[in-house]
Design a protein around this motif. Sequence first.
Motif, PDB file in Angstrom:
ATOM      1  N   GLY A  67       2.195   2.260  -0.310  1.00 14.66           N
ATOM      2  CA  GLY A  67       1.411   1.056  -0.592  1.00 14.66           C
ATOM      3  C   GLY A  67       1.449   0.737  -2.065  1.00 14.66           C
ATOM      4  N   GLY A  68       2.016  -0.417  -2.413  1.00 16.14           N
ATOM      5  CA  GLY A  68       2.143  -0.812  -3.811  1.00 16.14           C
ATOM      6  C   GLY A  68       1.113  -1.853  -4.223  1.00 16.14           C
ATOM      7  N   GLY A  69      -0.062  -1.785  -3.632  1.00 17.09           N
ATOM      8  CA  GLY A  69      -1.147  -2.663  -4.071  1.00 17.09           C
ATOM      9  C   GLY A  69      -1.819  -2.081  -5.302  1.00 17.09           C
TER      10      GLY A  69
ATOM     11  N   ALA B 278      -2.356   4.318   0.514  1.00 18.35           N
ATOM     12  CA  ALA B 278      -3.179   3.207   0.025  1.00 18.35           C
ATOM     13  C   ALA B 278      -2.770   1.920   0.735  1.00 18.35           C
ATOM     14  N   PRO B 279      -3.072   1.831   2.022  1.00 20.07           N
ATOM     15  CA  PRO B 279      -2.571   0.693   2.803  1.00 20.07           C
ATOM     16  C   PRO B 279      -3.521  -0.499   2.851  1.00 20.07           C
ATOM     17  N   GLY B 280      -4.626  -0.454   2.108  1.00 23.11           N
ATOM     18  CA  GLY B 280      -5.534  -1.611   2.132  1.00 23.11           C
ATOM     19  C   GLY B 280      -6.260  -1.719   3.458  1.00 23.11           C
ATOM     20  N   ILE B 281      -6.443  -2.957   3.888  1.00 27.02           N
ATOM     21  CA  ILE B 281      -7.230  -3.201   5.089  1.00 27.02           C
ATOM     22  C   ILE B 281      -6.361  -3.729   6.221  1.00 27.02           C
ATOM     23  N   GLU B 282      -6.871  -3.557   7.416  1.00 24.66           N
ATOM     24  CA  GLU B 282      -6.327  -4.291   8.560  1.00 24.66           C
ATOM     25  C   GLU B 282      -7.416  -5.245   9.046  1.00 24.66           C
ATOM     26  N   LEU B 283      -7.027  -6.483   9.314  1.00 26.13           N
ATOM     27  CA  LEU B 283      -7.970  -7.483   9.831  1.00 26.13           C
ATOM     28  C   LEU B 283      -8.057  -7.331  11.341  1.00 26.13           C
TER      29      LEU B 283
ATOM     30  N   PRO C  77       8.949  -6.510  -1.748  1.00 26.76           N
ATOM     31  CA  PRO C  77       9.453  -6.324  -3.114  1.00 26.76           C
ATOM     32  C   PRO C  77       8.602  -7.018  -4.180  1.00 26.76           C
ATOM     33  N   THR C  78       7.757  -7.948  -3.770  1.00 26.69           N
ATOM     34  CA  THR C  78       6.847  -8.610  -4.714  1.00 26.69           C
ATOM     35  C   THR C  78       5.432  -8.499  -4.167  1.00 26.69           C
ATOM     36  N   TYR C  79       4.513  -8.163  -5.041  1.00 25.09           N
ATOM     37  CA  TYR C  79       3.113  -8.058  -4.633  1.00 25.09           C
ATOM     38  C   TYR C  79       2.446  -9.421  -4.780  1.00 25.09           C
ATOM     39  N   ILE C  80       1.666  -9.781  -3.778  1.00 20.87           N
ATOM     40  CA  ILE C  80       0.866 -11.008  -3.886  1.00 20.87           C
ATOM     41  C   ILE C  80      -0.575 -10.567  -4.031  1.00 20.87           C
ATOM     42  N   ARG C  81      -1.141 -10.825  -5.214  1.00 22.65           N
ATOM     43  CA  ARG C  81      -2.456 -10.243  -5.467  1.00 22.65           C
ATOM     44  C   ARG C  81      -3.552 -10.976  -4.686  1.00 22.65           C
ATOM     45  N   PRO C  82      -4.412 -10.209  -4.004  1.00 20.99           N
ATOM     46  CA  PRO C  82      -5.511 -10.862  -3.285  1.00 20.99           C
ATOM     47  C   PRO C  82      -6.632 -11.305  -4.224  1.00 20.99           C
ATOM     48  N   TYR C  83      -6.872 -10.547  -5.278  1.00 20.19           N
ATOM     49  CA  TYR C  83      -7.975 -10.910  -6.173  1.00 20.19           C
ATOM     50  C   TYR C  83      -7.630 -12.226  -6.869  1.00 20.19           C
ATOM     51  N   GLY C  84      -8.580 -13.134  -6.834  1.00 25.59           N
ATOM     52  CA  GLY C  84      -8.355 -14.451  -7.430  1.00 25.59           C
ATOM     53  C   GLY C  84      -7.581 -15.401  -6.527  1.00 25.59           C
ATOM     54  N   SER C  85      -7.260 -14.976  -5.281  1.00 26.29           N
ATOM     55  CA  SER C  85      -6.408 -15.841  -4.452  1.00 26.29           C
ATOM     56  C   SER C  85      -7.159 -17.039  -3.879  1.00 26.29           C
ATOM     57  N   SER C  86      -8.488 -17.009  -3.886  1.00 24.75           N
ATOM     58  CA  SER C  86      -9.214 -18.207  -3.436  1.00 24.75           C
ATOM     59  C   SER C  86      -8.981 -19.381  -4.381  1.00 24.75           C
ATOM     60  N   GLU C  87      -8.520 -19.077  -5.585  1.00 24.16           N
ATOM     61  CA  GLU C  87      -8.231 -20.151  -6.536  1.00 24.16           C
ATOM     62  C   GLU C  87      -6.999 -20.967  -6.124  1.00 24.16           C
TER      63      GLU C  87
END
Lengths: 443, 217
Positions: free
Chosen positions: A36-38, A131-136, A64-74
């Motif tokens: 997990g590369g978050g 470090a796999p984050g969350i599953e919805l 290969p590219t991370y899309i950051r969740p923090y600030g993504s509501s912007e």
Amino acid sequence: MKRREFIRLAGLVGWGIAVPASTVFAGAKPHVVIVGGGVGGATTAKYLRLMDPGVRITVVEINPTYIRPYGSSEVISGHVTMADLEVKYDTLMSKYGIEFVFDEAIGFDPDRQTLNLKQKGTLGYDRLVVAPGIELQHESVKGYSAKIAADRLPCAWIPGAETQLLRDQLKSMPQGGTFLIVAPPNPYRCPPGPYERGALVAEWCQKHNPRAKVLIVDPKDNFVTDQSMMLGWNRLYGYNIPPEFMKGMPPDVKQHSAPGMIDWVPAKQGGTVVKLDAKQRLVETVGGKIKADVINVIPPMRAGRLAQRMGLTNETGFCPINPMSFESRLHPKVHVIGDSSIADMMPKSGFSANTQAKVAARAILDLLAGHSPGMPSWANTCYALAGSHYGLFVADVYSLKAGKITRNPGPRYQPLDATPVQIRLGAVYQQNWLQSFTEDCFA
Amino acid sequence: MHDTGTSNRAGLRVRLGIRSGLAMIILGCGAASAGPTPPGPAAGTPTAQMMANTCAACHGTGGHIVNSAFVPLAGMPEEVFVQTMLDFRAESRLATLMGSVAKGFSEAEIRDMAGYFAKLPPVPGGEVDAPAVANSPTGEMMADTCAACHGTGGRIGNSAFVPLAGMPEELFVQTMLDFRGNRRQSTLMESVAQGFSEVQIRSMARFFANQPMVMSQ
């Protein structure tokens, strides 16, 4: 192996000359594999390298590219675009000599200490970080599914195509339409997030759709940042603060005769969702049916799928860990950090994952060297926006007390008598935080 | 506002500074952790580095940060760090969330962190007064905007205006922040102070602190 060649070419060995080789490990370099590369995985990798120049570090990541969740509501409110959320792994590779394998981890062999990859075979490890984050859990909301989320009622809690879809739906919402956010039950990633998102959507509507309504239905009776966010909503969007949240409010708070642009329906007013009708865009709550033009469902969450598949979760759906090291209580030599872990009082946030990663990195090196880990320290700071010039925050420091990660006493939220300068400064710092935080994790 | 050519060059210097600074970070940390890690300290106390790591997500890895509204902590004099944190704790210094953070640490822990940061090499090139943002003027350039009232180089006598040359860095910063937060009476200084970021104020403070003071005659 080609990757090793790359590392050598990248000049990592150059450090080996500048820095005396680690004396911690005689013989073969120990290998730490991070899945997990978050935020959590990247920070672990970087800090392992900062703490030890000799250890071999491999990150396994699908994208290969991370899309950051923090600030993504912007993105939804149009302050930034999807491209602005992209974070590259180049610096972690070139400056820190971290190996990346872009593949999916599908399981592991705890006895042989190998990680199984979908395409590229197996990777041996001395210590494994998961470090796999969350599953919805889309299906736990009746009438909702991952497909409906992708096609019609976006969730956009893990940023991607749904984030853009939600942005497009907001832009094409009819004048005077209703934007409905279904807030999730605890625990979930980014506790202030749904309420900040509502505020940013309201701010956009003030300019572009002034008769629109933003409605947040909630299975909870309070939320993180509570009064400080409600105060922002009152000042900016005419939100009427419920009487039980009025204690300590400053004198400029107004009760409006008509409800404002934004409204929040807690559980005790029937905010819990019973089921959805995606075709009709109808949400049935305990308190009644609500028709909306745009519906953003943030469903319940649990640990990332890999953590479940590896048998690292317990009945809560998350992963029990030893807080001294974040080593799994279910599998030795496997550490779970970030949103997937049960970190007691710490929220599921990027900042939490970042400080947990540093604790785990230190502990892993200690354990590899045969020492017991030292006393950990953690913090969480999160700036949130009630508007693009209206900042607020939650901030905590945590200590280990009686075996639990415990919040040190003190105020967590922006004081209700914060001056306009502090509020403005909070918004400036929010933007700054996005930058410095990303650097501490990825650069 | 200012000559972009200058700022580009300054920006380049900063970028180069970061590169060369990285080696320092790695050397620093490598040196700190090369060799067996001593067994965990006495129960109940995280190491200074462990605590300091919790600051990094805002204040930069190893307290190094440029191009930010956040203040770099690497190389900050120990007493300045301690006093600043105690002021945050007492809410006598304008802050957003630093009051909450500072209250999470004991005074002894704050002192530990202060000792740790003080020993780290400061921001690459020692230039806390490097341009705070890509297009930000230098500390000196901003300080020059004060000169019409406070004297060339901050040196002035025989005036209702306060000389700034030689003013201790933290006094300048605190005073400006108090102006900015409207907690100190002023005429126009509130407006002036609001025109600068905290990092910009710090870089002016550094400039003035290094100017020779006015000697009484």
